[in-house]
Design a protein around this motif. Structure first.
Motif, mmCIF file in Angstrom:
data_model
loop_
_atom_site.group_PDB
_atom_site.id
_atom_site.type_symbol
_atom_site.label_atom_id
_atom_site.label_comp_id
_atom_site.label_asym_id
_atom_site.label_seq_id
_atom_site.Cartn_x
_atom_site.Cartn_y
_atom_site.Cartn_z
ATOM 1 N N ASP A 111 15.129 67.497 46.832
ATOM 2 C CA ASP A 111 15.388 66.160 46.318
ATOM 3 C C ASP A 111 16.265 65.359 47.287
ATOM 4 O O ASP A 111 16.291 64.132 47.254
ATOM 5 N N SER A 112 16.994 66.059 48.151
ATOM 6 C CA SER A 112 17.931 65.397 49.066
ATOM 7 C C SER A 112 17.281 65.112 50.424
ATOM 8 O O SER A 112 17.961 64.781 51.382
ATOM 9 N N VAL A 113 15.963 65.252 50.502
ATOM 10 C CA VAL A 113 15.272 65.137 51.790
ATOM 11 C C VAL A 113 15.444 63.739 52.402
ATOM 12 O O VAL A 113 15.599 62.741 51.672
ATOM 13 N N TYR A 114 15.412 63.682 53.712
ATOM 14 C CA TYR A 114 15.433 62.427 54.474
ATOM 15 C C TYR A 114 14.402 61.463 53.874
ATOM 16 O O TYR A 114 13.234 61.826 53.707
ATOM 17 N N GLY A 115 14.842 60.247 53.532
ATOM 18 C CA GLY A 115 14.021 59.302 52.766
ATOM 19 C C GLY A 115 12.586 59.134 53.253
ATOM 20 O O GLY A 115 11.637 59.258 52.470
ATOM 21 N N PRO A 116 12.384 58.854 54.539
ATOM 22 C CA PRO A 116 11.009 58.667 55.010
ATOM 23 C C PRO A 116 10.132 59.937 54.892
ATOM 24 O O PRO A 116 8.918 59.823 54.733
ATOM 25 N N THR A 117 10.762 61.132 54.931
ATOM 26 C CA THR A 117 9.986 62.360 54.701
ATOM 27 C C THR A 117 9.516 62.383 53.242
ATOM 28 O O THR A 117 8.379 62.754 52.934
ATOM 29 N N ARG A 118 10.399 61.961 52.343
ATOM 30 C CA ARG A 118 10.016 61.841 50.922
ATOM 31 C C ARG A 118 8.854 60.859 50.760
ATOM 32 O O ARG A 118 7.881 61.143 50.060
ATOM 33 N N ASP A 119 8.951 59.710 51.424
ATOM 34 C CA ASP A 119 7.877 58.706 51.331
ATOM 35 C C ASP A 119 6.541 59.293 51.776
ATOM 36 O O ASP A 119 5.504 59.050 51.158
ATOM 37 N N PHE A 120 6.564 60.071 52.858
ATOM 38 C CA PHE A 120 5.338 60.704 53.349
ATOM 39 C C PHE A 120 4.750 61.627 52.278
ATOM 40 O O PHE A 120 3.548 61.600 52.001
ATOM 41 N N CYS A 121 5.622 62.438 51.656
ATOM 42 C CA CYS A 121 5.135 63.384 50.636
ATOM 43 C C CYS A 121 4.582 62.626 49.434
ATOM 44 O O CYS A 121 3.503 62.947 48.933
ATOM 45 N N GLU A 122 5.326 61.609 49.001
ATOM 46 C CA GLU A 122 4.923 60.894 47.783
ATOM 47 C C GLU A 122 3.717 59.987 48.006
ATOM 48 O O GLU A 122 2.873 59.848 47.121
ATOM 49 N N ASN A 123 3.644 59.367 49.176
ATOM 50 C CA ASN A 123 2.608 58.351 49.379
ATOM 51 C C ASN A 123 1.388 58.842 50.130
ATOM 52 O O ASN A 123 0.311 58.287 49.997
ATOM 53 N N ILE A 124 1.553 59.851 50.975
ATOM 54 C CA ILE A 124 0.398 60.283 51.784
ATOM 55 C C ILE A 124 -0.125 61.638 51.325
ATOM 56 O O ILE A 124 -1.307 61.773 51.045
ATOM 57 N N LEU A 125 0.747 62.622 51.197
ATOM 58 C CA LEU A 125 0.253 63.942 50.778
ATOM 59 C C LEU A 125 -0.406 63.889 49.403
ATOM 60 O O LEU A 125 -1.446 64.515 49.178
ATOM 61 N N THR A 126 0.207 63.150 48.467
ATOM 62 C CA THR A 126 -0.369 63.093 47.117
ATOM 63 C C THR A 126 -1.756 62.437 47.150
ATOM 64 O O THR A 126 -2.656 62.844 46.429
ATOM 65 N N LYS A 127 -1.924 61.456 48.047
ATOM 66 C CA LYS A 127 -3.220 60.777 48.170
ATOM 67 C C LYS A 127 -4.301 61.742 48.668
ATOM 68 O O LYS A 127 -5.482 61.551 48.412
ATOM 69 N N LEU A 128 -3.859 62.773 49.397
ATOM 70 C CA LEU A 128 -4.812 63.757 49.925
ATOM 71 C C LEU A 128 -5.006 64.921 48.951
ATOM 72 O O LEU A 128 -5.597 65.937 49.307
ATOM 73 N N GLY A 129 -4.439 64.799 47.756
ATOM 74 C CA GLY A 129 -4.678 65.830 46.742
ATOM 75 C C GLY A 129 -3.678 66.972 46.758
ATOM 76 O O GLY A 129 -3.930 68.035 46.200
ATOM 77 N N VAL A 130 -2.522 66.764 47.409
ATOM 78 C CA VAL A 130 -1.466 67.782 47.397
ATOM 79 C C VAL A 130 -0.461 67.406 46.306
ATOM 80 O O VAL A 130 -0.030 66.261 46.232
ATOM 81 N N GLU A 131 -0.116 68.373 45.469
ATOM 82 C CA GLU A 131 0.893 68.127 44.433
ATOM 83 C C GLU A 131 2.279 68.320 45.047
ATOM 84 O O GLU A 131 2.514 69.326 45.722
ATOM 85 N N VAL A 132 3.182 67.389 44.767
ATOM 86 C CA VAL A 132 4.531 67.468 45.335
ATOM 87 C C VAL A 132 5.562 67.498 44.214
ATOM 88 O O VAL A 132 5.542 66.643 43.330
#
Ligand SMILES: *Cc1c(COP(=O)(O)O)cnc(C)c1O
Length: 397
Positions: A111-132
């Protein structure tokens, strides 16, 4: 050559080759695209070898002698078998995900991850079907409760670069190993000097070399250093996704890291003095720095880390309004106002990000200091005059 030597000696001697540099101490920036082959059979031989191992030089997108020299040093410092470089810190945090995840997988991210890394997980990985899912950074071995059947990766960062919670990395790694889960960590704060996650079983360690490693606020870049199991996957994905850093930038990072130890030690010594002074100011509620004996992460820090970076947070009490904090940032003269940290110059900004759910810290009342190589007494005097200004104005109200 320097495997059994002390860190300071490795920092000076590893990644040097006078044959390559024609006798000069440093390997210069080799900028290149085309690599000329002696003849067609040589070409076939090299191209075939580079298919198996992308670091075999057949074209500029594989890197070159400047890259090899720096990555050799990073491998040695972290105890890795391979390092890949990326053109920003963020790219190094996110590209390696693609080595491990596919649609339908689940990953755990602090939860404390570097903000832009969080954005990548939330906005890009989830779009590719990865649950975060985001886990509380202080969870330790209880991360077990977050693991699902399809969990393939845990991404850590310790301490968080705005919120400074320490993670029990060995406990998290042992749960990951039990379940065959990959682990990655953003180790930018500790640098390879103070924490070596590969040595306790993490698969990939990432450094935004932008920060302390380069140390001079003159570049953006990162590295991912891998263990034997992760390296072929990270290497192939990074090459296939066209990741490469210009040799000039790698050269600067390599030049910067030579003085890492003296810079870090001096900056941390100065940070300690600044913290001792800050603690005595009536406006200061607490210091967020794992090396502080009152910090909740102190025990883990002491157990796992060899030292602390000169980057820390300050939480103010209610006597400081939002406007007062803005005035503080506007009034300091030696501290710069800007993003990044770990350079030779001091910076002071507002803290962004999020602490864990258990800790309802109000981020509005926090600032973050990156202490540089200035004389600590001058830095304290700078903070003192800025606080005095705020106190004077309050008296007039
Ligand atoms: C700055 C930073 C990054 C990203 O580095 P950039 O070069 O700015 O992209 C990644 N992780 C942490 C912890 C950072 O502080």
């Amino acid at each position: 050559m320097t495997k059994d030597k002390a860190l300071s000696t490795k920092l000076v001697h590893t990644g040097r080759n006078t044959e390559v540099s024609k006798g000069f101490v440093n390997i210069p920036p080799f900028n290149g695209s085309t690599v000329l082959f002696k003849n067609i059979s040589h070409m076939k031989e090299v191209v075939e070898a580079s298919m198996k191992n992308p670091s075999v030089l057949s074209y500029g997108t594989h890197g070159g002698p400047t890259h090899d020299a720096f990555y050799e040093l990073m491998n040695e410092l972290e105890g890795g078998v391979g390092t890949w470089g990326y053109a920003t810190g963020l790219a190094g945090c996110v590209i390696p995900f693609f080595a491990f995840v596919k649609a339908g997988d689940h990953i755990l991210v602090t939860d404390s991850v570097y903000g832009p890394t969080r954005d990548f997980c939330e906005n890009i990985l989830t779009k590719l079907g990865v649950e975060v899912s985001f886990y509380p950074p202080t969870i330790g071995k209880n991360i077990k409760g977050y693991v699902r059947e399809n969990t393939v990766l845990i991404f850590m960062e310790s301490p968080g670069s705005h919120s400074f919670e320490m993670q029990d990395v060995p406990a998290i790694v042992s749960v990951a190993k039990e379940h065959g889960i990959w682990t990655m960590i953003d180790n930018t704060w500790a640098t390879p000097m103070y924490f070596n996650p590969l040595k306790i079983g993490v698969d990939v360690v990432i450094h935004a070399t932008t920060k302390y490693i380069a140390g001079h606020s003159d570049l953006v870049m990162s590295t991912a250093t891998c263990n034997k199991k992760a390296w072929p996957l990270v290497q192939l994905v990074s090459y296939t996704m066209g990741q490469m850093v210009p040799a000039n930038i790698v050269y600067l990072a390599h030049r910067g890291i030579r003085s890492l130890k003296v810079r870090m030690e001096q900056q941390t010594k100065s940070a300690t003095k600044v913290i001792e002074w800050l603690e005595k100011q009536p406006e200061v509620k607490r210091i967020l720095w794992p090396a502080h004996p009152k910090d909740p992460g102190y025990e883990i820090w002491k157990r796992d880390f060899k030292g602390a970076a000169a980057l820390f947070g300050v939480e103010f009490n209610d006597s400081m309004t939002d406007g007062d904090i803005d005035l503080l940032l506007d009034s300091v003269k030696l501290f710069g106002l800007g993003f990044s940290w770990g350079g030779y110059e001091s910076l002071l900004i507002r803290s962004y990000g999020k602490r864990s759910e258990e800790d309802k810290t109000n981020f509005g009342k926090m600032v973050r200091l990156s202490v540089g190589l200035e004389e600590p007494e001058d830095l304290i005097e700078d903070l003192q005059q800025a606080l005095n200004k705020i106190r004077e104005l309050k008296k007039k109200d």
